[in-house]
Design a protein around this motif. Sequence first.
Motif, PDB file in Angstrom:
ATOM      1  N   CYS A 116       0.824  -1.215   0.000  1.00 33.79           N
ATOM      2  CA  CYS A 116       0.000   0.000   0.000  1.00 33.79           C
ATOM      3  C   CYS A 116       0.857   1.263   0.000  1.00 33.79           C
ATOM      4  N   LYS A 117       1.933   1.242   0.734  1.00 29.71           N
ATOM      5  CA  LYS A 117       2.835   2.402   0.773  1.00 29.71           C
ATOM      6  C   LYS A 117       3.385   2.675  -0.624  1.00 29.71           C
ATOM      7  N   LYS A 124       0.647   4.024  -3.099  1.00 31.12           N
ATOM      8  CA  LYS A 124       0.364   5.441  -2.869  1.00 31.12           C
ATOM      9  C   LYS A 124       1.330   6.342  -3.622  1.00 31.12           C
ATOM     10  N   LEU A 169      -5.781   2.712   1.185  1.00 33.48           N
ATOM     11  CA  LEU A 169      -5.502   3.677   0.119  1.00 33.48           C
ATOM     12  C   LEU A 169      -6.553   4.762  -0.032  1.00 33.48           C
ATOM     13  N   SER A 211      -5.722   8.378  -0.698  1.00 35.06           N
ATOM     14  CA  SER A 211      -4.844   8.701  -1.826  1.00 35.06           C
ATOM     15  C   SER A 211      -5.522   8.579  -3.182  1.00 35.06           C
TER      16      SER A 211
END
Length: 239
Positions: free
Chosen positions: A130-131, A134, A166, A169
């Motif tokens: 997920c990081k 983004k 998320l 974002s």
Amino acid sequence: MHRKIEVCLTPALLDLYTIEDSIVVVIDVLRATSSMVYGLDNGALAIIPVAQVEDCLLYKDMGHLLAAERNGEVVEGYDFGNSPFSYTKEKVAGKTVVLTTTNGTKALHMARTRAHQVVIGSFLNLEFLCKWLKQQDKDVLLLCAGWKDQFNLEDTLFAGAVVSELRSSFSHFDDSSVAAEDLYILAKKDLRNYMMKSSHSHRLAALNIEEDVKFCLQLNICQTIPVLQGDELVALDFN
């Protein structure tokens, strides 16, 4: 940036999505994509996903490990199947694994023909996946491998976990994303207990591999994102 995130609930629906400019996350948490993440995290050089059991044999004399699973069981004559416990450092470090599974490798092959990029997701690498997503300037499609082209609970729950992470974002979500996130919010306090309702969980229980299920539901124990490069899944280079 108006980025969208969509959830494809089964590979049978993939043709309905425009993915040429999207990152596609292939999801088969019980157990193919969990094992792929774990294997590369443990130092496997690459994992080569192939569609058919017979395709593994093309790699027989190359010194690779051959892994084949159908209907939850190891195919006779192969080194192992898709249990994460077969992808430990001791077994896979420095090696290439050729893998075919009932659902996960099929979804992966379908995605690769059109997607901008294909990566692999599991609860094991949820946070790191997920990081990274983004930070990308791309739409995202979460492709649930399902069970033989049918909807399944566990992959949808994971898709919902990604949507939940998320949400801030991205600006556009389809109804499948909303449903998946709602399902995850309902289940997240006790994923294993909720997963007891799933048909595949019952299939795996019948094979006495409850420990595999528990393992695959661990959160954020791996820092590797498998990415498809050519015919191989390799660890994504963050540099």
